[in-house]
Design a protein around this motif. Sequence first.
Motif, PDB file in Angstrom:
ATOM      1  N   VAL A 370       1.260  -1.464   0.509  1.00 21.69           N
ATOM      2  CA  VAL A 370      -0.328  -0.047  -0.140  1.00 21.69           C
ATOM      3  C   VAL A 370       0.864   1.268   0.151  1.00 21.69           C
ATOM      4  O   VAL A 370       2.145   1.023   0.365  1.00 21.69           O
ATOM      5  N   ASN A 371       0.188   2.324  -0.468  1.00 22.33           N
ATOM      6  CA  ASN A 371       0.970   3.468  -0.146  1.00 22.33           C
ATOM      7  C   ASN A 371       1.177   3.803   0.990  1.00 22.33           C
ATOM      8  O   ASN A 371       0.362   3.711   1.961  1.00 22.33           O
ATOM      9  N   ALA A 372       2.719   4.164   1.506  1.00 18.85           N
ATOM     10  CA  ALA A 372       3.196   4.436   2.797  1.00 18.85           C
ATOM     11  C   ALA A 372       3.899   6.200   3.249  1.00 18.85           C
ATOM     12  O   ALA A 372       3.152   6.378   4.516  1.00 18.85           O
ATOM     13  N   ALA A 373       2.456   7.197   2.366  1.00 17.20           N
ATOM     14  CA  ALA A 373       3.180   7.848   2.835  1.00 17.20           C
ATOM     15  C   ALA A 373       1.859   8.534   3.944  1.00 17.20           C
ATOM     16  O   ALA A 373       0.488   8.192   3.847  1.00 17.20           O
ATOM     17  N   TYR A 374       2.725   9.696   4.825  1.00 18.35           N
ATOM     18  CA  TYR A 374       2.038   9.884   6.083  1.00 18.35           C
ATOM     19  C   TYR A 374       1.783   8.670   6.739  1.00 18.35           C
ATOM     20  O   TYR A 374       0.334   9.221   7.897  1.00 18.35           O
ATOM     21  N   THR A 375       1.642   7.558   6.631  1.00 21.45           N
ATOM     22  CA  THR A 375       1.371   6.643   7.753  1.00 21.45           C
ATOM     23  C   THR A 375       2.145   6.332   8.871  1.00 21.45           C
ATOM     24  O   THR A 375       0.970   5.926   9.828  1.00 21.45           O
ATOM     25  N   SER A 376       2.892   7.175   8.839  1.00 17.76           N
ATOM     26  CA  SER A 376       3.547   6.873  10.369  1.00 17.76           C
ATOM     27  C   SER A 376       3.314   8.794  10.978  1.00 17.76           C
ATOM     28  O   SER A 376       3.763   8.224  12.192  1.00 17.76           O
ATOM     29  N   GLN A 377       2.396  10.025   9.754  1.00 17.74           N
ATOM     30  CA  GLN A 377       1.782  10.434  10.960  1.00 17.74           C
ATOM     31  C   GLN A 377       0.800  11.112  10.751  1.00 17.74           C
ATOM     32  O   GLN A 377       0.254  12.095  11.552  1.00 17.74           O
ATOM     33  N   VAL A 378       0.131  10.589  11.054  1.00 24.05           N
ATOM     34  CA  VAL A 378      -1.698  10.219  11.092  1.00 24.05           C
ATOM     35  C   VAL A 378      -2.337   9.731  12.164  1.00 24.05           C
ATOM     36  O   VAL A 378      -2.017   8.628  12.044  1.00 24.05           O
ATOM     37  N   CYS A 379      -2.671   9.972  12.844  1.00 25.28           N
ATOM     38  CA  CYS A 379      -3.402   9.462  13.669  1.00 25.28           C
ATOM     39  C   CYS A 379      -4.693   8.416  13.580  1.00 25.28           C
ATOM     40  O   CYS A 379      -5.526   8.476  12.602  1.00 25.28           O
ATOM     41  N   LEU A 413      -2.452  -0.828   7.909  1.00 25.14           N
ATOM     42  CA  LEU A 413      -4.043  -1.943   7.371  1.00 25.14           C
ATOM     43  C   LEU A 413      -4.880  -1.966   6.991  1.00 25.14           C
ATOM     44  O   LEU A 413      -5.617  -1.878   5.869  1.00 25.14           O
ATOM     45  N   GLN A 414      -5.787  -0.316   7.436  1.00 29.11           N
ATOM     46  CA  GLN A 414      -6.502   0.699   6.916  1.00 29.11           C
ATOM     47  C   GLN A 414      -6.535   0.916   5.591  1.00 29.11           C
ATOM     48  O   GLN A 414      -7.118   1.367   4.937  1.00 29.11           O
ATOM     49  N   ARG A 415      -5.071   1.595   5.165  1.00 29.49           N
ATOM     50  CA  ARG A 415      -4.914   1.976   3.484  1.00 29.49           C
ATOM     51  C   ARG A 415      -5.244   0.296   2.783  1.00 29.49           C
ATOM     52  O   ARG A 415      -5.469   0.547   1.890  1.00 29.49           O
ATOM     53  N   HIS A 416      -5.248  -0.952   2.829  1.00 27.26           N
ATOM     54  CA  HIS A 416      -5.764  -2.402   2.840  1.00 27.26           C
ATOM     55  C   HIS A 416      -7.343  -2.152   1.642  1.00 27.26           C
ATOM     56  O   HIS A 416      -7.758  -2.135   2.390  1.00 27.26           O
ATOM     57  N   GLY A 417      -7.357  -1.421   0.221  1.00 29.18           N
ATOM     58  CA  GLY A 417      -8.402  -1.187   0.288  1.00 29.18           C
ATOM     59  C   GLY A 417      -9.225  -0.298   0.150  1.00 29.18           C
ATOM     60  O   GLY A 417     -10.160   0.621  -0.458  1.00 29.18           O
ATOM     61  N   ASP A 418      -8.325   0.686   0.311  1.00 31.14           N
ATOM     62  CA  ASP A 418      -8.698   2.756   0.510  1.00 31.14           C
ATOM     63  C   ASP A 418      -9.161   2.205  -1.186  1.00 31.14           C
ATOM     64  O   ASP A 418      -8.332   2.891  -2.020  1.00 31.14           O
ATOM     65  N   PRO A 419     -10.414   3.411  -1.326  1.00 27.62           N
ATOM     66  CA  PRO A 419     -10.673   3.607  -2.877  1.00 27.62           C
ATOM     67  C   PRO A 419     -10.358   4.548  -2.968  1.00 27.62           C
ATOM     68  O   PRO A 419     -10.222   5.512  -4.450  1.00 27.62           O
ATOM     69  N   ASP A 420      -9.174   5.227  -2.400  1.00 25.77           N
ATOM     70  CA  ASP A 420      -9.421   6.879  -2.446  1.00 25.77           C
ATOM     71  C   ASP A 420      -7.443   6.975  -2.784  1.00 25.77           C
ATOM     72  O   ASP A 420      -7.186   8.094  -3.332  1.00 25.77           O
ATOM     73  N   ILE A 421      -6.762   6.476  -1.920  1.00 21.56           N
ATOM     74  CA  ILE A 421      -5.477   6.408  -1.410  1.00 21.56           C
ATOM     75  C   ILE A 421      -4.563   4.891  -2.290  1.00 21.56           C
ATOM     76  O   ILE A 421      -4.927   3.813  -1.641  1.00 21.56           O
ATOM     77  N   THR A 422      -4.475   4.899  -3.700  1.00 16.60           N
ATOM     78  CA  THR A 422      -3.816   3.705  -4.485  1.00 16.60           C
ATOM     79  C   THR A 422      -2.497   3.482  -4.045  1.00 16.60           C
ATOM     80  O   THR A 422      -1.785   4.728  -3.472  1.00 16.60           O
ATOM     81  N   LEU A 423      -1.825   2.524  -4.155  1.00 15.57           N
ATOM     82  CA  LEU A 423      -0.542   2.492  -4.297  1.00 15.57           C
ATOM     83  C   LEU A 423       0.471   3.455  -5.270  1.00 15.57           C
ATOM     84  O   LEU A 423       1.245   3.802  -4.329  1.00 15.57           O
ATOM     85  N   ARG A 424      -0.015   3.505  -6.233  1.00 15.05           N
ATOM     86  CA  ARG A 424       0.470   5.147  -7.236  1.00 15.05           C
ATOM     87  C   ARG A 424       0.521   6.748  -7.162  1.00 15.05           C
ATOM     88  O   ARG A 424       0.105   7.436  -7.369  1.00 15.05           O
ATOM     89  N   THR A 425      -0.457   6.509  -6.032  1.00 10.59           N
ATOM     90  CA  THR A 425      -1.435   8.294  -5.503  1.00 10.59           C
ATOM     91  C   THR A 425      -0.333   8.594  -5.094  1.00 10.59           C
ATOM     92  O   THR A 425       0.420   8.414  -4.021  1.00 10.59           O
ATOM     93  N   PRO A 426       0.091  10.257  -5.607  1.00 10.29           N
ATOM     94  CA  PRO A 426       1.140  11.398  -5.509  1.00 10.29           C
ATOM     95  C   PRO A 426       1.042  11.425  -3.697  1.00 10.29           C
ATOM     96  O   PRO A 426       0.204  11.982  -3.232  1.00 10.29           O
ATOM     97  N   HIS A 427       1.916  11.626  -3.060  1.00 13.87           N
ATOM     98  CA  HIS A 427       1.986  12.081  -1.703  1.00 13.87           C
ATOM     99  C   HIS A 427       1.263  12.990  -1.189  1.00 13.87           C
ATOM    100  O   HIS A 427       0.945  13.384  -0.434  1.00 13.87           O
ATOM    101  N   ASN A 428       1.378  14.537  -2.118  1.00 15.00           N
ATOM    102  CA  ASN A 428       1.187  15.705  -2.276  1.00 15.00           C
ATOM    103  C   ASN A 428      -0.744  15.489  -2.094  1.00 15.00           C
ATOM    104  O   ASN A 428      -1.598  15.884  -1.455  1.00 15.00           O
ATOM    105  N   LEU A 429      -1.118  14.710  -3.580  1.00 18.75           N
ATOM    106  CA  LEU A 429      -2.182  14.444  -2.732  1.00 18.75           C
ATOM    107  C   LEU A 429      -2.635  13.439  -1.805  1.00 18.75           C
ATOM    108  O   LEU A 429      -4.246  14.097  -1.729  1.00 18.75           O
ATOM    109  N   VAL A 430      -1.916  12.848  -1.841  1.00 17.15           N
ATOM    110  CA  VAL A 430      -2.528  11.919   0.121  1.00 17.15           C
ATOM    111  C   VAL A 430      -2.608  12.379   1.167  1.00 17.15           C
ATOM    112  O   VAL A 430      -3.463  12.453   1.956  1.00 17.15           O
ATOM    113  N   LYS A 431      -2.030  13.691   0.849  1.00  9.46           N
ATOM    114  CA  LYS A 431      -1.992  14.872   2.127  1.00  9.46           C
ATOM    115  C   LYS A 431      -3.339  15.317   1.928  1.00  9.46           C
ATOM    116  O   LYS A 431      -3.575  15.712   2.647  1.00  9.46           O
ATOM    117  N   GLN A 432      -3.287  16.006   0.678  1.00 10.48           N
ATOM    118  CA  GLN A 432      -4.907  16.977   0.901  1.00 10.48           C
ATOM    119  C   GLN A 432      -5.976  15.046   1.221  1.00 10.48           C
ATOM    120  O   GLN A 432      -6.837  16.116   1.834  1.00 10.48           O
TER     121      GLN A 432
END
Length: 469
Positions: A370-379, A413-432
């Motif tokens: 899954v996309n690793a962006a912000y997984t360690s910074q988000v509650c 684990l919550q990123r698994h199956g996330d309809p909005d955040i895919t593996l190739r979603t850019p990190h700046n879009l993930v933050k938005q």
Amino acid sequence: MKTTRIAYSQRLNVGKYRALAEQARRLGRVRSEVWRRYGSVAGAGLTDRQVRDQWLAEGTHRRFEVLANAWKETVRDAMADITASRESAKAVVRRAVGRHTADPAARRRLLGLLKTNKWSGDAYLARQMRKHWRRGQNHTHNQIVVRADKHHTHVDGNGLLWLAVPGLVRRQLVRIPLNTTVAPRGTLRLILRADRVEVHYQIDAATMKTSQRPCGGATIGVDKGYTEVLTDSDGNHHGARLGRLLTTESDRTKERNRRRAKLRSIANNAARRGDQAKADRISQNNLGSVKRDRQAARHRAQVRTEIFTAVHRVVDKATVVVAEDLTKTFAGRKPLGRDTNRRLAAWTKGVTAEALASVSERRGSALVHVNAAYTSQVCHRCGCLGRRAGDRLHCTVCGVVWQADVNAAINVLQRHGDPDITLRTPHNLVKQIVQTRANRHRSRLPLPDFSPALLSEERIIRKSHPDQV
């Protein structure tokens, strides 16, 4: 699935080692010639069989003075390396093609030419391949590839296993004593290092004992770390010795290199003064590499054992393992000290990724990236960006302090199956996306800091997971 095993020679005769080293040196010239002639556009589409037939017709093989099977296997191995280098460049060019054109028909045409190695006829593809596929050079002069039907083993009266391989003279085999009782099979790769022969061979992974262990039945998210190999979404830590191993070895290497640099300076000053005898004594007795290389190999083996053991423990619980995709690097904003940077440079993320893929495949569990962006910074509870301090994550909205690695594993684990955040979603879009979700969450909580439901949930979490808070 194949896995590589290594056997080592023990008490090898000096004359045998020198004979093997001379053979490896000559075969290194074969590799260099292959890379020189076929390591660029001229080698595109050629097979090792075509190269061998061409050399036989030209008489090129006579220059190397090695047996036919030896140079033919070396040509095959070198051509495989060139093919791997070219395919790696193609992967970059495919992404460039996707950015270059939005026309599906044009894209299919370019990708088809790339796949069939006919890219040299297209100006755009040729320019891209020249940019990303650079001519390589051979620096391997210590390897011998032995075909499966050209070696055999036997056990002597003392129970010692001997491996017989072809030498430089026809029908004269070189017999190597091994430190194992398991006979190597298949194609062998002999690597000569520090007066010792390493015998690399492949076995079927399905025959390994660890491959027979069943996997678990849960879906587990894991976070890769430095102090421990993995932390799962259940709050368990696996491979807790990793950080201690890496830190100890990094600090020991720093101190050893400091002493070696001082001795090298003394030797250089002695040589400048004309005391060459002192310089030679220091170089011979204090600046050798045999012990250093063996210590490094022992450390790498310990790290791999710790990592693979940790991954096996995770797969014991999980039929689906959800992990971060760490192929992309994210530059940190906070500058780190030299010691921290040096220790983090030894962090073996690649070995952890290799272990996850290998163990999951062998034991029948599924590995999902899954996309690793912000997984360690988000509650993971409210979705808001928190403040990371060491191994703690402070959520300014919930008012809860989470164990950072456990929180990251739950987010993975919550990123698994996330309809909005895919593996190739850019990190700046993930933050938005994360910030939009957090705003919606806050709008539904009029008094988030003092909500009775929130406080009740927090008390339940503290009781059930005291190590996470």
